[in-house]
Design a protein around this motif. Structure first.
Motif, PDB file in Angstrom:
ATOM      1  N   TYR A 208      39.963  42.864  42.990  1.00  0.00           N
ATOM      2  CA  TYR A 208      41.238  42.321  42.515  1.00  0.00           C
ATOM      3  C   TYR A 208      42.099  43.466  41.995  1.00  0.00           C
ATOM      4  O   TYR A 208      41.591  44.430  41.416  1.00  0.00           O
ATOM      5  CB  TYR A 208      41.020  41.323  41.362  1.00  0.00           C
ATOM      6  CG  TYR A 208      40.434  40.006  41.786  1.00  0.00           C
ATOM      7  CD1 TYR A 208      41.247  38.926  42.112  1.00  0.00           C
ATOM      8  CD2 TYR A 208      39.055  39.836  41.856  1.00  0.00           C
ATOM      9  CE1 TYR A 208      40.706  37.705  42.488  1.00  0.00           C
ATOM     10  CE2 TYR A 208      38.504  38.624  42.237  1.00  0.00           C
ATOM     11  CZ  TYR A 208      39.333  37.551  42.553  1.00  0.00           C
ATOM     12  OH  TYR A 208      38.794  36.349  42.932  1.00  0.00           O
ATOM     13  N   CYS A 209      43.410  43.348  42.199  1.00  0.00           N
ATOM     14  CA  CYS A 209      44.325  44.282  41.558  1.00  0.00           C
ATOM     15  C   CYS A 209      44.338  43.977  40.059  1.00  0.00           C
ATOM     16  O   CYS A 209      43.879  42.912  39.621  1.00  0.00           O
ATOM     17  CB  CYS A 209      45.722  44.179  42.156  1.00  0.00           C
ATOM     18  SG  CYS A 209      46.570  42.608  41.820  1.00  0.00           S
ATOM     19  N   VAL A 210      44.856  44.899  39.277  1.00  0.00           N
ATOM     20  CA  VAL A 210      44.855  44.753  37.822  1.00  0.00           C
ATOM     21  C   VAL A 210      45.609  43.496  37.395  1.00  0.00           C
ATOM     22  O   VAL A 210      45.157  42.744  36.520  1.00  0.00           O
ATOM     23  CB  VAL A 210      45.476  46.004  37.165  1.00  0.00           C
ATOM     24  CG1 VAL A 210      45.611  45.806  35.661  1.00  0.00           C
ATOM     25  CG2 VAL A 210      44.626  47.239  37.463  1.00  0.00           C
ATOM     26  N   LYS A 211      46.732  43.239  38.051  1.00  0.00           N
ATOM     27  CA  LYS A 211      47.562  42.097  37.654  1.00  0.00           C
ATOM     28  C   LYS A 211      46.845  40.786  37.905  1.00  0.00           C
ATOM     29  O   LYS A 211      46.794  39.907  37.028  1.00  0.00           O
ATOM     30  CB  LYS A 211      48.884  42.143  38.401  1.00  0.00           C
ATOM     31  CG  LYS A 211      49.851  41.034  38.003  1.00  0.00           C
ATOM     32  CD  LYS A 211      51.176  41.185  38.734  1.00  0.00           C
ATOM     33  CE  LYS A 211      52.156  40.086  38.328  1.00  0.00           C
ATOM     34  NZ  LYS A 211      53.459  40.224  39.041  1.00  0.00           N
ATOM     35  N   CYS A 212      46.272  40.632  39.103  1.00  0.00           N
ATOM     36  CA  CYS A 212      45.591  39.372  39.429  1.00  0.00           C
ATOM     37  C   CYS A 212      44.347  39.176  38.569  1.00  0.00           C
ATOM     38  O   CYS A 212      44.061  38.062  38.119  1.00  0.00           O
ATOM     39  CB  CYS A 212      45.220  39.337  40.908  1.00  0.00           C
ATOM     40  SG  CYS A 212      46.627  39.045  42.000  1.00  0.00           S
ATOM     41  N   PHE A 213      43.604  40.248  38.357  1.00  0.00           N
ATOM     42  CA  PHE A 213      42.414  40.125  37.523  1.00  0.00           C
ATOM     43  C   PHE A 213      42.798  39.694  36.114  1.00  0.00           C
ATOM     44  O   PHE A 213      42.154  38.833  35.508  1.00  0.00           O
ATOM     45  CB  PHE A 213      41.647  41.444  37.490  1.00  0.00           C
ATOM     46  CG  PHE A 213      40.421  41.389  36.628  1.00  0.00           C
ATOM     47  CD1 PHE A 213      39.244  40.869  37.125  1.00  0.00           C
ATOM     48  CD2 PHE A 213      40.459  41.845  35.309  1.00  0.00           C
ATOM     49  CE1 PHE A 213      38.100  40.802  36.326  1.00  0.00           C
ATOM     50  CE2 PHE A 213      39.326  41.777  34.511  1.00  0.00           C
ATOM     51  CZ  PHE A 213      38.149  41.263  35.022  1.00  0.00           C
ATOM     52  N   GLY A 214      43.869  40.321  35.584  1.00  0.00           N
ATOM     53  CA  GLY A 214      44.308  39.965  34.237  1.00  0.00           C
ATOM     54  C   GLY A 214      44.730  38.511  34.151  1.00  0.00           C
ATOM     55  O   GLY A 214      44.361  37.799  33.203  1.00  0.00           O
ATOM     56  N   ASN A 215      45.478  38.046  35.147  1.00  0.00           N
ATOM     57  CA  ASN A 215      45.965  36.660  35.117  1.00  0.00           C
ATOM     58  C   ASN A 215      44.840  35.645  35.295  1.00  0.00           C
ATOM     59  O   ASN A 215      44.870  34.556  34.717  1.00  0.00           O
ATOM     60  CB  ASN A 215      47.008  36.451  36.201  1.00  0.00           C
ATOM     61  CG  ASN A 215      48.298  37.199  35.906  1.00  0.00           C
ATOM     62  OD1 ASN A 215      48.602  37.492  34.736  1.00  0.00           O
ATOM     63  ND2 ASN A 215      49.051  37.528  36.943  1.00  0.00           N
ATOM     64  N   LEU A 216      43.826  36.014  36.080  1.00  0.00           N
ATOM     65  CA  LEU A 216      42.788  35.042  36.425  1.00  0.00           C
ATOM     66  C   LEU A 216      41.573  35.084  35.504  1.00  0.00           C
ATOM     67  O   LEU A 216      40.979  34.044  35.204  1.00  0.00           O
ATOM     68  CB  LEU A 216      42.325  35.273  37.869  1.00  0.00           C
ATOM     69  CG  LEU A 216      43.370  35.015  38.960  1.00  0.00           C
ATOM     70  CD1 LEU A 216      42.829  35.454  40.311  1.00  0.00           C
ATOM     71  CD2 LEU A 216      43.744  33.532  38.990  1.00  0.00           C
ATOM     72  N   TYR A 217      41.185  36.292  35.048  1.00  0.00           N
ATOM     73  CA  TYR A 217      39.900  36.405  34.365  1.00  0.00           C
ATOM     74  C   TYR A 217      39.932  37.107  33.007  1.00  0.00           C
ATOM     75  O   TYR A 217      39.010  36.935  32.206  1.00  0.00           O
ATOM     76  CB  TYR A 217      38.912  37.175  35.259  1.00  0.00           C
ATOM     77  CG  TYR A 217      38.693  36.517  36.603  1.00  0.00           C
ATOM     78  CD1 TYR A 217      37.942  35.346  36.702  1.00  0.00           C
ATOM     79  CD2 TYR A 217      39.246  37.070  37.755  1.00  0.00           C
ATOM     80  CE1 TYR A 217      37.734  34.742  37.932  1.00  0.00           C
ATOM     81  CE2 TYR A 217      39.048  36.466  38.988  1.00  0.00           C
ATOM     82  CZ  TYR A 217      38.291  35.304  39.070  1.00  0.00           C
ATOM     83  OH  TYR A 217      38.097  34.705  40.283  1.00  0.00           O
ATOM     84  N   ALA A 218      40.945  37.910  32.724  1.00  0.00           N
ATOM     85  CA  ALA A 218      40.922  38.714  31.501  1.00  0.00           C
ATOM     86  C   ALA A 218      41.187  37.864  30.263  1.00  0.00           C
ATOM     87  O   ALA A 218      41.834  36.810  30.318  1.00  0.00           O
ATOM     88  CB  ALA A 218      41.961  39.831  31.598  1.00  0.00           C
ATOM     89  N   LYS A 219      40.668  38.341  29.128  1.00  0.00           N
ATOM     90  CA  LYS A 219      40.979  37.714  27.840  1.00  0.00           C
ATOM     91  C   LYS A 219      42.466  37.879  27.568  1.00  0.00           C
ATOM     92  O   LYS A 219      43.088  38.838  28.008  1.00  0.00           O
ATOM     93  CB  LYS A 219      40.173  38.372  26.717  1.00  0.00           C
ATOM     94  CG  LYS A 219      38.661  38.292  26.906  1.00  0.00           C
ATOM     95  CD  LYS A 219      37.958  39.060  25.795  1.00  0.00           C
ATOM     96  CE  LYS A 219      36.440  38.948  25.897  1.00  0.00           C
ATOM     97  NZ  LYS A 219      35.911  39.596  27.124  1.00  0.00           N
ATOM     98  N   LYS A 220      43.048  36.927  26.805  1.00  0.00           N
ATOM     99  CA  LYS A 220      44.473  36.985  26.481  1.00  0.00           C
ATOM    100  C   LYS A 220      44.640  37.404  25.022  1.00  0.00           C
ATOM    101  O   LYS A 220      43.903  36.975  24.143  1.00  0.00           O
ATOM    102  CB  LYS A 220      45.140  35.625  26.702  1.00  0.00           C
ATOM    103  CG  LYS A 220      45.020  35.077  28.125  1.00  0.00           C
ATOM    104  CD  LYS A 220      45.720  35.959  29.126  1.00  0.00           C
ATOM    105  CE  LYS A 220      45.812  35.315  30.502  1.00  0.00           C
ATOM    106  NZ  LYS A 220      44.496  35.150  31.160  1.00  0.00           N
ATOM    107  N   CYS A 221      45.623  38.275  24.812  1.00  0.00           N
ATOM    108  CA  CYS A 221      45.911  38.749  23.456  1.00  0.00           C
ATOM    109  C   CYS A 221      46.455  37.588  22.613  1.00  0.00           C
ATOM    110  O   CYS A 221      47.374  36.865  23.043  1.00  0.00           O
ATOM    111  CB  CYS A 221      46.930  39.881  23.512  1.00  0.00           C
ATOM    112  SG  CYS A 221      47.437  40.518  21.891  1.00  0.00           S
ATOM    113  N   SER A 222      45.879  37.401  21.435  1.00  0.00           N
ATOM    114  CA  SER A 222      46.304  36.299  20.562  1.00  0.00           C
ATOM    115  C   SER A 222      47.711  36.498  20.020  1.00  0.00           C
ATOM    116  O   SER A 222      48.337  35.541  19.556  1.00  0.00           O
ATOM    117  CB  SER A 222      45.324  36.150  19.385  1.00  0.00           C
ATOM    118  OG  SER A 222      44.053  35.764  19.857  1.00  0.00           O
TER     119      SER A 222
END
Length: 279
Positions: A208-222
Motif C-alpha cells: 500500500y502507498c502511505v496515503k492508502c495505508f494511513g486511511n485504511l489501517y493506521a491509528k488516528k491522531c486524537s
C-alpha cells in the motif's frame, strides 16, 4: 641511298632483325634486355622481352616465379595475399592466419560473413541458438556460460516472471518479498498508484502507498484525526486507547507540548499540571 636504321645503343643495323621501339629510339633485343629489362625478385635473373612479366608493389617477377611461398602454386591468375615479404595463395593464407569457426572448426574465409564475440569467431550460419538451433545472425543474443541464446528462447527458459502479470522481466523490475515484479505492475493495492521508488508498506502481504495505508489501517491522531503512519521519522504518543502525533500532543488549554512531561487527563482532554491545578 639507303637510310640508316640502327640500334640506338650498339648502332648495329636493325634491318631484318627484331627490335623494340622506345621513346628515344629503336633498340635491338640484346640491348633492350640489357638496358630496360627488370630483374625478377625471386630468381634475380633478367625478365626478357619475350617473358610474361608480373608486377606487385615495386617488385617484378617472371610468370613462373610468381608462386605461393608455402605450396608453390602459381599465383599468375589466382587471388593472393602478401604477408610480410611472402606471397601466399588464399588457401595457405587462410590456413595459417585466418580465424577458425569454433562451431565447425573450418576456416572463416576473408570476406565471408562472420560473427566475432569474446575473442571467438563463427561463420554466420554456424552461430545458432543453443535452444531452438536457429541461426542468430545479426539479432540480439544472450550468453550463458558456453551457450548462446536468442532473446525469445532465453526469456522463455531463464528470465524471471512478474508475480502479477506472469510475463517475463527483460530489464529493470522490482523485488518485493523475494518475488519479481514489473515496475508498472507493482502498484498500491488500494489506489493502484505505482510504488517503484516510493515509500510504501504492507498489510496482509499486500503493498500500500502511505496515503492508502494511513486511511485504511493506521491509528488516528486524537487531536488532528489524521493517520499516524510513522513514515518520515514520525513519532507518536499513546495513552490508554488514544494516540497522538508528537507535535499534536499538547495541553488542551495552553497548547504547551506534553512530550516527555507529566500530564493530567480530563475527560477527552489532556492538560499540563499548571492548567490542571487551575481547575
Amino acid at each position: 641511298m639507303t637510310e640508316c636504321f640502327n640500334c640506338d645503343n650498339c648502332k648495329e643495323s636493325l634491318y631484318g632483325r627484331k627490335y623494340i621501339q622506345m621513346d628515344n629510339g629503336p633498340y635491338c633485343i640484346p640491348c633492350y634486355d640489357a638496358h630496360f629489362a627488370n630483374t625478377c625478385n625471386e630468381c634475380k635473373e633478367l625478365i626478357g622481352h619475350d617473358c610474361r612479366e608480373l608486377y606487385y608493389e615495386d617488385r617484378h617477377y617472371h610468370e613462373h616465379c610468381f608462386r605461393c611461398f608455402r605450396c608453390d602454386r602459381s599465383l599468375a591468375d589466382e587471388p593472393f595475399t602478401c604477408q610480410g615479404q611472402e606471397l601466399l595463395c588464399n588457401d595457405c593464407y587462410c590456413s595459417e592466419f585466418s580465424s577458425k569457426c569454433v562451431a565447425c572448426d573450418k576456416t572463416v574465409m576473408p570476406g565471408s560473413r562472420k560473427l566475432e564475440y569474446n575473442g571467438q569467431t563463427w561463420h554466420e550460419h554456424c552461430f545458432i541458438c543453443s535452444s531452438c538451433q536457429q541461426p542468430i545472425g545479426s539479432q540480439s543474443f544472450i550468453p550463458d556460460k558456453k551457450d548462446y541464446y536468442c532473446v525469445p528462447c532465453y526469456e522463455s527458459k531463464f528470465a524471471p516472471r512478474c508475480t502479477r502479470c506472469k510475463k517475463t522481466l527483460t530489464k529493470g523490475g522490482v523485488t518485493y518479498r523475494d518475488e519479481p515484479w514489473h515496475k508498472e505492475c507493482f502498484v498500491c493495492t488500494g489506489c493502484k498508484t505505482p510504488l517503484a521508488g516510493q515509500q510504501f508498506t504492507s498489510q496482509d502481504d499486500n503493498p500500500y502507498c502511505v496515503k492508502c495505508f494511513g486511511n485504511l489501517y493506521a491509528k488516528k491522531c486524537s487531536a488532528c484525526t489524521k493517520p499516524i503512519t510513522g513514515f518520515g521519522g514520525g513519532k507518536y504518543v499513546s495513552f490508554e486507547d488514544r494516540h497522538w502525533h508528537h507535535n499534536c500532543f499538547n495541553c488542551a488549554r495552553c497548547n504547551t507540548s506534553l512530550v516527555g512531561k507529566g500530564f493530567i487527563p480530563d475527560n477527552e482532554e489532556i492538560l499540563c499540571r499548571d492548567c490542571s491545578s487551575d481547575l
